[in-house]
Write an enzyme that holds these catalytic residues in place. Sequence first.
Site, PDB file in Angstrom:
ATOM      1  N   ASN A  10      39.337  42.684  46.454  1.00 15.76           N
ATOM      2  CA  ASN A  10      39.287  41.709  47.544  1.00 15.76           C
ATOM      3  C   ASN A  10      39.500  40.334  46.913  1.00 15.76           C
ATOM      4  O   ASN A  10      38.583  39.786  46.301  1.00 15.76           O
ATOM      5  CB  ASN A  10      37.916  41.792  48.236  1.00 15.76           C
ATOM      6  CG  ASN A  10      37.715  40.666  49.236  1.00 15.76           C
ATOM      7  OD1 ASN A  10      38.662  39.976  49.610  1.00 15.76           O
ATOM      8  ND2 ASN A  10      36.473  40.471  49.659  1.00 15.76           N
ATOM      9  N   TRP A  11      40.706  39.823  47.064  1.00 19.07           N
ATOM     10  CA  TRP A  11      41.040  38.575  46.371  1.00 19.07           C
ATOM     11  C   TRP A  11      40.511  37.339  47.090  1.00 19.07           C
ATOM     12  O   TRP A  11      40.599  36.234  46.567  1.00 19.07           O
ATOM     13  CB  TRP A  11      42.561  38.482  46.180  1.00 19.07           C
ATOM     14  CG  TRP A  11      43.065  39.423  45.121  1.00 19.07           C
ATOM     15  CD1 TRP A  11      42.327  40.326  44.403  1.00 19.07           C
ATOM     16  CD2 TRP A  11      44.416  39.551  44.657  1.00 19.07           C
ATOM     17  NE1 TRP A  11      43.135  41.002  43.517  1.00 19.07           N
ATOM     18  CE2 TRP A  11      44.417  40.550  43.656  1.00 19.07           C
ATOM     19  CE3 TRP A  11      45.617  38.924  44.990  1.00 19.07           C
ATOM     20  CZ2 TRP A  11      45.590  40.925  42.987  1.00 19.07           C
ATOM     21  CZ3 TRP A  11      46.780  39.301  44.323  1.00 19.07           C
ATOM     22  CH2 TRP A  11      46.764  40.286  43.330  1.00 19.07           C
ATOM     23  N   LYS A  12      40.017  37.499  48.304  1.00 16.84           N
ATOM     24  CA  LYS A  12      39.492  36.355  49.069  1.00 16.84           C
ATOM     25  C   LYS A  12      40.560  35.247  49.115  1.00 16.84           C
ATOM     26  O   LYS A  12      41.745  35.569  49.158  1.00 16.84           O
ATOM     27  CB  LYS A  12      38.164  35.876  48.460  1.00 16.84           C
ATOM     28  CG  LYS A  12      37.198  37.046  48.242  1.00 16.84           C
ATOM     29  CD  LYS A  12      35.809  36.631  47.914  1.00 16.84           C
ATOM     30  CE  LYS A  12      34.951  37.877  47.724  1.00 16.84           C
ATOM     31  NZ  LYS A  12      33.548  37.596  47.534  1.00 16.84           N
ATOM     32  N   HIS A  95      33.666  41.553  56.455  1.00 19.85           N
ATOM     33  CA  HIS A  95      33.087  41.100  55.181  1.00 19.85           C
ATOM     34  C   HIS A  95      31.975  40.084  55.483  1.00 19.85           C
ATOM     35  O   HIS A  95      32.068  39.319  56.444  1.00 19.85           O
ATOM     36  CB  HIS A  95      34.178  40.458  54.311  1.00 19.85           C
ATOM     37  CG  HIS A  95      33.698  40.172  52.927  1.00 19.85           C
ATOM     38  ND1 HIS A  95      32.967  39.048  52.624  1.00 19.85           N
ATOM     39  CD2 HIS A  95      33.808  40.875  51.781  1.00 19.85           C
ATOM     40  CE1 HIS A  95      32.655  39.079  51.334  1.00 19.85           C
ATOM     41  NE2 HIS A  95      33.159  40.173  50.798  1.00 19.85           N
ATOM     42  N   GLU A  97      31.277  37.326  54.270  1.00 16.74           N
ATOM     43  CA  GLU A  97      31.744  35.929  54.376  1.00 16.74           C
ATOM     44  C   GLU A  97      32.338  35.663  55.760  1.00 16.74           C
ATOM     45  O   GLU A  97      32.218  34.563  56.294  1.00 16.74           O
ATOM     46  CB  GLU A  97      32.753  35.629  53.255  1.00 16.74           C
ATOM     47  CG  GLU A  97      32.046  35.512  51.908  1.00 16.74           C
ATOM     48  CD  GLU A  97      32.867  35.943  50.707  1.00 16.74           C
ATOM     49  OE1 GLU A  97      34.108  36.047  50.808  1.00 16.74           O
ATOM     50  OE2 GLU A  97      32.250  36.196  49.652  1.00 16.74           O
ATOM     51  N   GLU A 167      27.784  46.172  50.625  1.00 18.38           N
ATOM     52  CA  GLU A 167      27.815  44.971  49.800  1.00 18.38           C
ATOM     53  C   GLU A 167      26.575  44.123  50.082  1.00 18.38           C
ATOM     54  O   GLU A 167      26.567  43.337  51.043  1.00 18.38           O
ATOM     55  CB  GLU A 167      29.057  44.141  50.113  1.00 18.38           C
ATOM     56  CG  GLU A 167      30.365  44.855  49.865  1.00 18.38           C
ATOM     57  CD  GLU A 167      31.496  43.862  49.588  1.00 18.38           C
ATOM     58  OE1 GLU A 167      32.157  44.016  48.559  1.00 18.38           O
ATOM     59  OE2 GLU A 167      31.685  42.929  50.389  1.00 18.38           O
ATOM     60  N   GLY A 173      29.340  37.752  44.183  1.00 15.91           N
ATOM     61  CA  GLY A 173      29.731  36.547  43.452  1.00 15.91           C
ATOM     62  C   GLY A 173      28.596  35.890  42.690  1.00 15.91           C
ATOM     63  O   GLY A 173      28.721  34.767  42.213  1.00 15.91           O
ATOM     64  N   SER A 213      29.478  41.952  42.556  1.00 13.38           N
ATOM     65  CA  SER A 213      29.463  41.765  41.097  1.00 13.38           C
ATOM     66  C   SER A 213      29.786  43.035  40.310  1.00 13.38           C
ATOM     67  O   SER A 213      29.192  43.288  39.261  1.00 13.38           O
ATOM     68  CB  SER A 213      28.127  41.157  40.648  1.00 13.38           C
ATOM     69  OG  SER A 213      27.940  39.886  41.253  1.00 13.38           O
ATOM     70  N   GLY A 234      35.493  41.675  44.000  1.00 13.97           N
ATOM     71  CA  GLY A 234      36.009  40.322  44.172  1.00 13.97           C
ATOM     72  C   GLY A 234      36.466  39.753  42.836  1.00 13.97           C
ATOM     73  O   GLY A 234      37.554  40.075  42.347  1.00 13.97           O
ATOM     74  N   GLY A 235      35.609  38.947  42.219  1.00 18.15           N
ATOM     75  CA  GLY A 235      35.959  38.198  40.998  1.00 18.15           C
ATOM     76  C   GLY A 235      36.683  39.015  39.936  1.00 18.15           C
ATOM     77  O   GLY A 235      37.717  38.581  39.406  1.00 18.15           O
TER      78      GLY A 235
HETATM   79  P1  PGA Z   1      32.304  39.988  43.871  1.00 20.51           P
HETATM   80  O1  PGA Z   1      32.744  40.095  45.415  1.00 20.51           O
HETATM   81  O2  PGA Z   1      32.835  41.221  43.176  1.00 20.51           O
HETATM   82  O3  PGA Z   1      32.974  38.725  43.362  1.00 20.51           O
HETATM   83  O4  PGA Z   1      30.827  39.924  43.831  1.00 20.51           O
HETATM   84  C1  PGA Z   1      32.727  41.315  46.104  1.00 20.51           C
HETATM   85  C2  PGA Z   1      33.127  41.136  47.552  1.00 20.51           C
HETATM   86  O5  PGA Z   1      32.735  40.121  48.165  1.00 20.51           O
HETATM   87  O6  PGA Z   1      33.846  41.978  48.136  1.00 20.51           O
END
Ligand code: PGA
Length: 251
Positions: A10-12, A95, A97, A167, A173, A213, A234-235
């Site tokens: 998930n590159w956001k 998600h 966010e 999640e 993050g 994470s 994500g990251g």
């Molecule tokens: P993260 O994000 O791996 O950077 O914690 C995961 C996500 O929000 O899907």
Amino acid sequence: MSRIPLIAGNWKMNNTKRETLDFLSSFLPKVENITIEMAICPPFTDLYAAAEKLKGTKVKLGAQNMHWEETGAFTGEVSPLMLKEIPCDYVIIGHSERRQYFAETDETVNKKIKSAIKHNIAPIVCVGESLAQREEGITIDFVMTQVENALKDIKPEDAKKIVFAYEPIWAIGTGKTASASDAQEVIGAIRNKIEKLYNKDVAEDVRILYGGSVKPENIKELMAEADIDGALVGGASLKPDSFYALCSFNL
Ligand code: PGA
């Protein structure tokens, strides 16, 4: 049990079209020996270029959101017809966010899931509790309600097409990962809930990912749990080397 593991990036709101193409130029030559399913979910503006580059490869493509309507006066939104034509295999729905900053609710999540399935795009449906909810001891109740609301009026044969992603918001993050056994506890409960809502057959087919994470250092431990079928990352999905390290966890 024949669930194929899925690692989805998930590159956001990261990576321009140029950066996406550079990522793929470096990542694609590595993936020949990968045995699990891989997907990247870049921003909307990168999807078409990514799809062209991914043609004939094993890497799947996903979007990060969509509207439930096919067309209409919804300025700034993207519809399932548009994603299908790219073509996208997956779409992330709900998600945390999006729930937090863009007012998505269990009801809009349910509408989006139904629409994605109707258009043959597999939804990756995110659920998870906040730190306050975990500390209050209501994690399981809260997440089960999210799952039940997500699945409202969805038929068993369609429910099988959904990928869930557990999640915990406090792990996204932040560098704090849920322990593999904490993640398994909630993910196992989600699978039991699906069995109660439908039957064992559906529960055994639905893939449930962990997200929050996830890194090359903790992926093996997470994947060793019985009910964890992959990760939404994500990251650590933004660099070709670390995404490759995640996708090759079992080699
Ligand atoms: P993260 O994000 O791996 O950077 O914690 C995961 C996500 O929000 O899907």
